[in-house]
Scaffold this motif. Structure first.
Motif, PDB file in Angstrom:
ATOM      1  N   ALA A 150       0.863  -1.429   0.228  1.00 30.09           N
ATOM      2  CA  ALA A 150      -0.285   0.000   0.016  1.00 30.09           C
ATOM      3  C   ALA A 150       0.723   0.898  -0.210  1.00 30.09           C
ATOM      4  CB  ALA A 150      -1.154   0.278   0.938  1.00 30.09           C
ATOM      5  N   TYR A 151       1.848   1.090   0.382  1.00 31.94           N
ATOM      6  CA  TYR A 151       2.556   2.265   1.000  1.00 31.94           C
ATOM      7  C   TYR A 151       3.472   2.570  -0.551  1.00 31.94           C
ATOM      8  CZ  TYR A 151       3.034   2.842   6.148  1.00 31.94           C
ATOM      9  OH  TYR A 151       2.480   2.182   6.883  1.00 31.94           O
ATOM     10  N   VAL A 152       3.629   2.181  -1.336  1.00 27.51           N
ATOM     11  CA  VAL A 152       4.587   1.628  -2.991  1.00 27.51           C
ATOM     12  C   VAL A 152       3.260   1.947  -3.393  1.00 27.51           C
ATOM     13  CG1 VAL A 152       5.467   0.755  -4.740  1.00 27.51           C
ATOM     14  CG2 VAL A 152       5.668  -0.434  -2.142  1.00 27.51           C
ATOM     15  N   ALA A 153       2.093   1.671  -3.743  1.00 26.02           N
ATOM     16  CA  ALA A 153       1.117   1.656  -4.399  1.00 26.02           C
ATOM     17  C   ALA A 153       0.864   3.608  -3.947  1.00 26.02           C
ATOM     18  CB  ALA A 153      -0.225   1.215  -4.165  1.00 26.02           C
ATOM     19  N   ALA A 154       1.010   4.099  -2.896  1.00 26.31           N
ATOM     20  CA  ALA A 154       0.850   5.373  -2.638  1.00 26.31           C
ATOM     21  C   ALA A 154       1.727   6.152  -3.080  1.00 26.31           C
ATOM     22  CB  ALA A 154      -0.086   5.710  -0.782  1.00 26.31           C
ATOM     23  N   ALA A 155       2.973   5.653  -2.511  1.00 24.66           N
ATOM     24  CA  ALA A 155       3.835   6.685  -3.944  1.00 24.66           C
ATOM     25  C   ALA A 155       3.909   6.864  -4.850  1.00 24.66           C
ATOM     26  CB  ALA A 155       5.115   6.327  -3.252  1.00 24.66           C
ATOM     27  N   LEU A 156       3.571   5.373  -5.607  1.00 22.21           N
ATOM     28  CA  LEU A 156       3.031   5.371  -7.498  1.00 22.21           C
ATOM     29  C   LEU A 156       2.069   6.705  -7.831  1.00 22.21           C
ATOM     30  CD1 LEU A 156       3.867   1.973  -8.069  1.00 22.21           C
ATOM     31  CD2 LEU A 156       5.378   3.765  -8.934  1.00 22.21           C
ATOM     32  N   GLY A 157       1.599   6.608  -6.943  1.00 21.63           N
ATOM     33  CA  GLY A 157       0.160   7.699  -6.918  1.00 21.63           C
ATOM     34  C   GLY A 157       0.334   8.750  -6.584  1.00 21.63           C
ATOM     35  N   VAL A 158       1.394   9.235  -6.024  1.00 16.73           N
ATOM     36  CA  VAL A 158       1.854  10.638  -5.624  1.00 16.73           C
ATOM     37  C   VAL A 158       3.102  11.600  -6.983  1.00 16.73           C
ATOM     38  CG1 VAL A 158       3.505  12.030  -4.701  1.00 16.73           C
ATOM     39  CG2 VAL A 158       2.412  10.748  -3.285  1.00 16.73           C
ATOM     40  N   VAL A 159       3.849  10.300  -7.645  1.00 18.21           N
ATOM     41  CA  VAL A 159       4.331  10.699  -8.855  1.00 18.21           C
ATOM     42  C   VAL A 159       3.542  10.507 -10.185  1.00 18.21           C
ATOM     43  CG1 VAL A 159       5.637   9.135 -10.518  1.00 18.21           C
ATOM     44  CG2 VAL A 159       6.900   9.180  -7.901  1.00 18.21           C
ATOM     45  N   HIS A 160       2.311   9.622  -9.558  1.00 17.59           N
ATOM     46  CA  HIS A 160       1.276   9.486 -11.199  1.00 17.59           C
ATOM     47  C   HIS A 160       0.376  11.167 -11.107  1.00 17.59           C
ATOM     48  CE1 HIS A 160      -2.496   8.613 -13.867  1.00 17.59           C
ATOM     49  NE2 HIS A 160      -2.988   8.792 -12.530  1.00 17.59           N
ATOM     50  N   TYR A 161       0.319  11.764  -9.991  1.00 21.76           N
ATOM     51  CA  TYR A 161      -0.304  12.986  -9.948  1.00 21.76           C
ATOM     52  C   TYR A 161       1.336  14.052  -9.859  1.00 21.76           C
ATOM     53  CZ  TYR A 161      -3.299  16.135  -7.332  1.00 21.76           C
ATOM     54  OH  TYR A 161      -4.722  16.908  -7.652  1.00 21.76           O
ATOM     55  N   TRP A 162       2.086  14.231  -9.258  1.00 22.01           N
ATOM     56  CA  TRP A 162       3.242  15.300  -9.762  1.00 22.01           C
ATOM     57  C   TRP A 162       3.198  15.216 -11.146  1.00 22.01           C
ATOM     58  CZ3 TRP A 162       6.169  16.457  -5.412  1.00 22.01           C
ATOM     59  CH2 TRP A 162       7.185  17.728  -5.380  1.00 22.01           C
ATOM     60  N   TRP A 163       3.483  13.663 -11.573  1.00 20.73           N
ATOM     61  CA  TRP A 163       3.777  14.506 -13.003  1.00 20.73           C
ATOM     62  C   TRP A 163       3.045  14.866 -14.429  1.00 20.73           C
ATOM     63  CZ3 TRP A 163       6.335   8.603 -13.892  1.00 20.73           C
ATOM     64  CH2 TRP A 163       8.438   9.213 -13.565  1.00 20.73           C
ATOM     65  N   LEU A 164       1.384  14.350 -14.041  1.00 16.80           N
ATOM     66  CA  LEU A 164       0.123  14.974 -14.499  1.00 16.80           C
ATOM     67  C   LEU A 164      -0.133  16.062 -14.260  1.00 16.80           C
ATOM     68  CD1 LEU A 164      -2.396  14.295 -16.368  1.00 16.80           C
ATOM     69  CD2 LEU A 164      -3.518  13.930 -13.276  1.00 16.80           C
ATOM     70  N   VAL A 165       0.120  17.094 -13.362  1.00 17.83           N
ATOM     71  CA  VAL A 165      -0.410  18.581 -12.943  1.00 17.83           C
ATOM     72  C   VAL A 165       0.793  19.194 -13.864  1.00 17.83           C
ATOM     73  CG1 VAL A 165      -1.692  17.994 -10.375  1.00 17.83           C
ATOM     74  CG2 VAL A 165       0.590  18.596 -10.672  1.00 17.83           C
ATOM     75  N   LYS A 166       2.380  18.770 -13.095  1.00 23.05           N
ATOM     76  CA  LYS A 166       3.638  19.248 -14.095  1.00 23.05           C
ATOM     77  C   LYS A 166       3.725  20.976 -13.678  1.00 23.05           C
ATOM     78  CE  LYS A 166       2.761  17.306 -18.235  1.00 23.05           C
ATOM     79  NZ  LYS A 166       2.350  17.366 -19.892  1.00 23.05           N
ATOM     80  N   LEU A 167       1.932  21.639 -13.327  1.00 19.07           N
ATOM     81  CA  LEU A 167       2.946  23.447 -13.347  1.00 19.07           C
ATOM     82  C   LEU A 167       2.321  23.194 -11.314  1.00 19.07           C
ATOM     83  CD1 LEU A 167       1.293  25.364 -16.464  1.00 19.07           C
ATOM     84  CD2 LEU A 167       3.269  25.390 -15.850  1.00 19.07           C
TER      85      LEU A 167
END
Length: 197
Positions: A150-167
């Motif tokens: 679950a920690y790995v999934a959450a970390a990947l979720g943060v990365v997913h969100y971070w790379w998505l928003v860009k600005l």
């Protein structure tokens, strides 16, 4: 136990509130110029929120002594999977219209989609093994080891969100900070147990 029986239905209803808001917004036309993007973004954010809330249950339980809080953890984790599934289905159906060739190219070529898809894949075995029967079948130690994903999934979720928003990276950054704190607490607790063992 009585307080848990009273609070669980309320917590369940509250967890469905974001979906109800999206359904009402779609019906009334409140989702803006790009409703598909709004639905995709909202379900993704709520997936991450429920993941973080689920991971916070144990530290909060230990800090407050409210042991019954653990009874909410499975429900919260399953809601993370539920909103993650809605997030994925929105992308597959409303965004890509089940064009599997385009989806495969997206997963390979767009890093934020790769991260998000990987996070969802990790959530699948956690949802499948969330029942008491699966805990008995796997054994407590193996089950706990598996659910650390679950920690790995959450970390990947943060990365997913971070790379998505860009600005504006403030929202994913804040989730990342909270996740880092939760992981630090987990590691500190594990270290203390090793020291006293």
């Amino acid at each position: 136990m009585r307080s848990v029986r009273l609070l669980k239905p309320l917590a369940f209803a509250a967890a469905l509130a974001p979906l109800a808001w999206l359904a009402l917004g779609a019906w009334r036309g409140w989702l803006g110029a790009n409703p598909i993007e709004t639905i995709t973004r909202s379900t993704g954010v709520w997936t991450l929120r429920f993941l973080v809330i689920t991971l916070a249950v144990t530290p909060v339980r230990r800090a407050t002594g409210w042991n019954d809080l653990a009874r909410f953890r499975r429900m919260l984790g399953l809601f993370a999977f539920f909103y993650g599934t809605l997030h994925l289905l929105t992308y597959l159906w409303l965004d890509q219209f089940f064009d599997w060739g385009a989806i495969a190219k997206d997963v390979v070529k767009r890093p934020f989609i790769t991260a998000g898809f990987s996070a969802y894949v990790l959530l699948v075995p956690l949802a499948i093994t969330s029942t008491a029967g699966m805990i008995r079948r796997l054994g407590g130690r193996a089950w706990r080891r598996l659910h650390r994903l679950a920690y790995v999934a959450a970390a990947l979720g943060v990365v997913h969100y971070w790379w998505l928003v860009k600005l504006d990276t403030r929202p994913p950054r804040n989730y990342g900070i909270v996740l880092a704190v939760l992981l630090s607490v987990r590691l500190w607790t594990w270290f203390r147990r090793r020291q006293t063992a």
